[in-house]
Write a protein that holds these residues in place. Structure first.
Motif, PDB file in Angstrom:
ATOM      1  N   LEU A 222      25.469  15.326  19.017  1.00  0.00           N
ATOM      2  CA  LEU A 222      25.622  16.525  18.182  1.00  0.00           C
ATOM      3  C   LEU A 222      24.549  17.572  18.467  1.00  0.00           C
ATOM      4  O   LEU A 222      24.670  18.712  18.023  1.00  0.00           O
ATOM      5  CB  LEU A 222      25.574  16.115  16.702  1.00  0.00           C
ATOM      6  CG  LEU A 222      26.082  17.116  15.673  1.00  0.00           C
ATOM      7  CD1 LEU A 222      27.557  17.409  15.883  1.00  0.00           C
ATOM      8  CD2 LEU A 222      25.842  16.597  14.263  1.00  0.00           C
ATOM      9  N   GLY A 223      23.507  17.198  19.211  1.00  0.00           N
ATOM     10  CA  GLY A 223      22.386  18.112  19.412  1.00  0.00           C
ATOM     11  C   GLY A 223      22.769  19.410  20.093  1.00  0.00           C
ATOM     12  O   GLY A 223      22.285  20.485  19.718  1.00  0.00           O
ATOM     13  N   ARG A 224      23.649  19.341  21.105  1.00  0.00           N
ATOM     14  CA  ARG A 224      24.002  20.558  21.845  1.00  0.00           C
ATOM     15  C   ARG A 224      24.748  21.562  20.982  1.00  0.00           C
ATOM     16  O   ARG A 224      24.377  22.736  20.951  1.00  0.00           O
ATOM     17  CB  ARG A 224      24.802  20.195  23.098  1.00  0.00           C
ATOM     18  CG  ARG A 224      23.937  19.581  24.190  1.00  0.00           C
ATOM     19  CD  ARG A 224      24.682  19.490  25.510  1.00  0.00           C
ATOM     20  NE  ARG A 224      25.845  18.625  25.429  1.00  0.00           N
ATOM     21  CZ  ARG A 224      25.806  17.307  25.550  1.00  0.00           C
ATOM     22  NH1 ARG A 224      24.662  16.700  25.768  1.00  0.00           N
ATOM     23  NH2 ARG A 224      26.904  16.593  25.482  1.00  0.00           N
ATOM     24  N   PRO A 225      25.819  21.170  20.278  1.00  0.00           N
ATOM     25  CA  PRO A 225      26.466  22.181  19.434  1.00  0.00           C
ATOM     26  C   PRO A 225      25.568  22.693  18.320  1.00  0.00           C
ATOM     27  O   PRO A 225      25.635  23.869  17.956  1.00  0.00           O
ATOM     28  CB  PRO A 225      27.702  21.452  18.874  1.00  0.00           C
ATOM     29  CG  PRO A 225      27.432  20.004  19.054  1.00  0.00           C
ATOM     30  CD  PRO A 225      26.577  19.899  20.275  1.00  0.00           C
ATOM     31  N   VAL A 226      24.705  21.846  17.778  1.00  0.00           N
ATOM     32  CA  VAL A 226      23.781  22.302  16.734  1.00  0.00           C
ATOM     33  C   VAL A 226      22.826  23.347  17.297  1.00  0.00           C
ATOM     34  O   VAL A 226      22.578  24.387  16.664  1.00  0.00           O
ATOM     35  CB  VAL A 226      23.007  21.100  16.146  1.00  0.00           C
ATOM     36  CG1 VAL A 226      21.789  21.563  15.354  1.00  0.00           C
ATOM     37  CG2 VAL A 226      23.924  20.280  15.239  1.00  0.00           C
ATOM     38  N   ALA A 227      22.290  23.105  18.497  1.00  0.00           N
ATOM     39  CA  ALA A 227      21.381  24.081  19.110  1.00  0.00           C
ATOM     40  C   ALA A 227      22.097  25.391  19.405  1.00  0.00           C
ATOM     41  O   ALA A 227      21.560  26.483  19.173  1.00  0.00           O
ATOM     42  CB  ALA A 227      20.798  23.500  20.397  1.00  0.00           C
ATOM     43  N   ALA A 228      23.331  25.307  19.902  1.00  0.00           N
ATOM     44  CA  ALA A 228      24.072  26.522  20.239  1.00  0.00           C
ATOM     45  C   ALA A 228      24.346  27.365  19.007  1.00  0.00           C
ATOM     46  O   ALA A 228      24.145  28.588  19.015  1.00  0.00           O
ATOM     47  CB  ALA A 228      25.377  26.166  20.946  1.00  0.00           C
ATOM     48  N   VAL A 229      24.817  26.738  17.920  1.00  0.00           N
ATOM     49  CA  VAL A 229      25.153  27.534  16.735  1.00  0.00           C
ATOM     50  C   VAL A 229      23.898  28.001  16.005  1.00  0.00           C
ATOM     51  O   VAL A 229      23.952  28.992  15.268  1.00  0.00           O
ATOM     52  CB  VAL A 229      26.088  26.768  15.781  1.00  0.00           C
ATOM     53  CG1 VAL A 229      27.414  26.465  16.455  1.00  0.00           C
ATOM     54  CG2 VAL A 229      25.453  25.499  15.254  1.00  0.00           C
ATOM     55  N   ALA A 230      22.773  27.312  16.203  1.00  0.00           N
ATOM     56  CA  ALA A 230      21.522  27.850  15.664  1.00  0.00           C
ATOM     57  C   ALA A 230      21.214  29.182  16.326  1.00  0.00           C
ATOM     58  O   ALA A 230      20.751  30.132  15.671  1.00  0.00           O
ATOM     59  CB  ALA A 230      20.381  26.859  15.880  1.00  0.00           C
ATOM     60  N   VAL A 356      23.649  26.948  11.523  1.00  0.00           N
ATOM     61  CA  VAL A 356      23.967  28.377  11.451  1.00  0.00           C
ATOM     62  C   VAL A 356      23.119  29.056  10.384  1.00  0.00           C
ATOM     63  O   VAL A 356      22.513  30.120  10.626  1.00  0.00           O
ATOM     64  CB  VAL A 356      25.462  28.588  11.156  1.00  0.00           C
ATOM     65  CG1 VAL A 356      25.763  30.072  10.979  1.00  0.00           C
ATOM     66  CG2 VAL A 356      26.312  28.030  12.283  1.00  0.00           C
ATOM     67  N   ASN A 357      23.061  28.463   9.202  1.00  0.00           N
ATOM     68  CA  ASN A 357      22.316  29.083   8.106  1.00  0.00           C
ATOM     69  C   ASN A 357      20.820  29.117   8.378  1.00  0.00           C
ATOM     70  O   ASN A 357      20.140  30.112   8.071  1.00  0.00           O
ATOM     71  CB  ASN A 357      22.599  28.326   6.806  1.00  0.00           C
ATOM     72  CG  ASN A 357      24.018  28.526   6.319  1.00  0.00           C
ATOM     73  OD1 ASN A 357      24.592  29.598   6.482  1.00  0.00           O
ATOM     74  ND2 ASN A 357      24.607  27.494   5.740  1.00  0.00           N
ATOM     75  N   ALA A 358      20.295  28.044   8.963  1.00  0.00           N
ATOM     76  CA  ALA A 358      18.875  28.049   9.309  1.00  0.00           C
ATOM     77  C   ALA A 358      18.589  29.100  10.375  1.00  0.00           C
ATOM     78  O   ALA A 358      17.562  29.796  10.325  1.00  0.00           O
ATOM     79  CB  ALA A 358      18.454  26.662   9.805  1.00  0.00           C
ATOM     80  N   GLY A 359      19.495  29.224  11.343  1.00  0.00           N
ATOM     81  CA  GLY A 359      19.333  30.266  12.354  1.00  0.00           C
ATOM     82  C   GLY A 359      19.357  31.650  11.760  1.00  0.00           C
ATOM     83  O   GLY A 359      18.576  32.528  12.159  1.00  0.00           O
ATOM     84  N   CYS A 360      20.256  31.874  10.795  1.00  0.00           N
ATOM     85  CA  CYS A 360      20.316  33.179  10.115  1.00  0.00           C
ATOM     86  C   CYS A 360      18.992  33.510   9.432  1.00  0.00           C
ATOM     87  O   CYS A 360      18.484  34.634   9.534  1.00  0.00           O
ATOM     88  CB  CYS A 360      21.445  33.175   9.086  1.00  0.00           C
ATOM     89  SG  CYS A 360      23.076  33.472   9.765  1.00  0.00           S
TER      90      CYS A 360
END
Length: 444
Positions: A222-230, A356-360
């Motif tokens: 799951l790390g790759r999609p999590v990093a991308a959406v961050a 996503v929310n943390a990235g925002c």
């Protein structure tokens, strides 16, 4: 990324899946609370306390517990099932929202620490209706092409909720205090969740097998999609603030006036169009590769947005950037569904939301710092470069996985060659292992 020539299920087919419309509509009613409560709470606390500092602190507490406890709440759903988990969460959340509405309904009705505690507790109980609905989509639409369209439809609908929610709050403020928006959010959450849980699609779902183990089992990969959406979230948070700074520096007044609203609406419109088109295509390219390309395209577009000479051009550039947002999120959800174990799907979707929310949040904070020191165009370029760097990291991780996969294929091919050689040397079958219908020795 060419499309497959195979038959493509339509969005109408998605909505004709048994129980899909009823379940989806109820989930959207509950999820509309997400778009109504935060703005109403901020306005109500500001009016009640007369302090932007208090309002900011209360919203920070509400947002922190909402976002960062999301995986824990999703794990609770995975462990115990939607019905047993969502009922107490929804009950606690709506009661706390009611207390908040009462506390901010009059000036100086409650001290700031009490408001902060109530807001933090309400955020901690927010039911994860979005991740749970996506897990239900997985059961309703087991075909991957149909699931892609379901996720795209879900993502676009959620995008529209976050556009229409603030508009609804604005209409409500014409004849009611901001606290009424908090109460409305509580009613929508309670009614939507009740309808969602009463759906036959939920009654037929497994009640939870207690299979969520310590250590995060079932979430490997799951790390790759999590990093991308961050990275996508970072872009969204930065753009919200940079559009305001751009409008102010181009003579549109403090806050940018209506021009800012139009630019941000263009972002949402581009995202909705991109999401619908992405869902309508049957992709042959693997989802991880698509996610990398979409993230990189978003970064490049933001780099170009910094060259916009005026708000109209910026709106067009931001709309193009938005075109890649919803497809990137949808693709990340698809990857999360693929890599998650059967009893970790809600949690996998919640991790995407959290990223996503943390990235925002990080994007808004970083953009605020940069905007005070650099030209707005340079800030857009820096944001785009950060998103591009994320895409490069994700692509590098994918390439590192490829040799291991290739090695497994090479081992299989060596086994096949060995079996064929043995067959030539021992044509009568003496001493040869049992073969399957293809004539090759089984590979174990």
């Amino acid at each position: 990324m060419p499309a497959s020539p195979s038959v493509r299920p339509s969005y109408a087919v998605v909505l004709r899946v048994p129980h899909a419309r009823r379940t989806f509509a109820a989930a959207l009613i509950g999820r509309s609370s997400y778009a109504i409560v935060p703005l109403s709470l901020m306005l109500a606390v500001t009016r009640s306390s007369g302090s932007y500092a208090v309002a900011g602190a209360v919203m920070a507490l509400f947002g922190a517990t909402t976002v960062f406890l999301s995986p824990a709440r999703a794990a609770f759903v995975d462990r115990h099932g939607a019905r047993r988990a969502l009922v107490p969460m929804t009950a606690g959340h709506t009661v706390l929202l009611g207390l908040l509405a009462a506390a901010v309904s009059r000036p100086d009705a409650a001290p700031a620490p009490a408001l902060g505690a109530l807001a933090a507790a309400a955020g901690a109980c927010v039911p994860p209706l979005g991740p749970t609905m996506r897990a239900v989509w997985t059961r309703l639409a087991p075909d991957r092409a149909l699931l892609q369209r379901a996720y795209s439809l879900d993502g676009v609908a959620e995008e529209l909720l976050f556009v229409s929610g603030p508009l609804l709050v604005g209409v409500l403020l014409g004849f009611a205090p901001p606290a009424a928006g908090i109460a409305l959010g509580a009613v929508l959450m309670a009614g939507g969740t009740a309808g969602f849980l009463s759906s036959p699609a939920l009654r037929a779902a497994p009640a939870g097998a207690g299979a969520v183990r310590r250590g995060g089992g079932g979430l490997r990969g799951l790390g790759r999609p999590v990093a991308a959406v961050a990275g996508v979230g970072l872009a969204l948070g930065a753009v919200d603030l940079l559009v305001v700074a751009f409008a102010e520096r181009h003579g549109h007044g403090t806050g940018g006036g209506a021009g800012v609203a139009w630019v941000l609406a263009a972002l949402s419109a581009g995202s909705a169009v991109g999401g619908l088109l992405n869902g309508a295509v049957s992709w042959r390219t693997p989802a991880p590769a698509r996610l990398t390309v979409l993230t990189a395209a978003l970064g490049l577009t933001l780099c170009g947005a910094g060259l916009a000479p005026g708000l109209g051009t910026l709106a067009a550039a931001v709309a193009i950037a938005g075109f890649f947002v919803s497809p990137a999120l949808t693709t990340a959800y698809l990857i999360a569904d693929e890599v998650a174990g059967p009893q970790a799907r809600v949690r996998a979707g919640a991790w995407i939301n959290t990223a996503v929310n943390a990235g925002c949040t990080a994007g808004t904070a970083v953009a605020g710092t940069l905007a005070g020191r650099l030209a707005v165009g340079a800030c857009f370029a820096a944001t785009g470069a950060a998103v591009l760097a994320t895409a490069v990291l994700v692509a590098g991780a994918s390439r590192r996985d490829t040799p291991r996969k290739g090695a497994r294929e090479d081992a299989r091919e060596d086994a096949r060659k060995g079996a064929r050689k043995q067959d030539r040397e021992d044509p009568v079958g003496k001493g040869t292992p049992e073969r399957d219908a293809s004539g090759l020795a089984p590979l174990g």
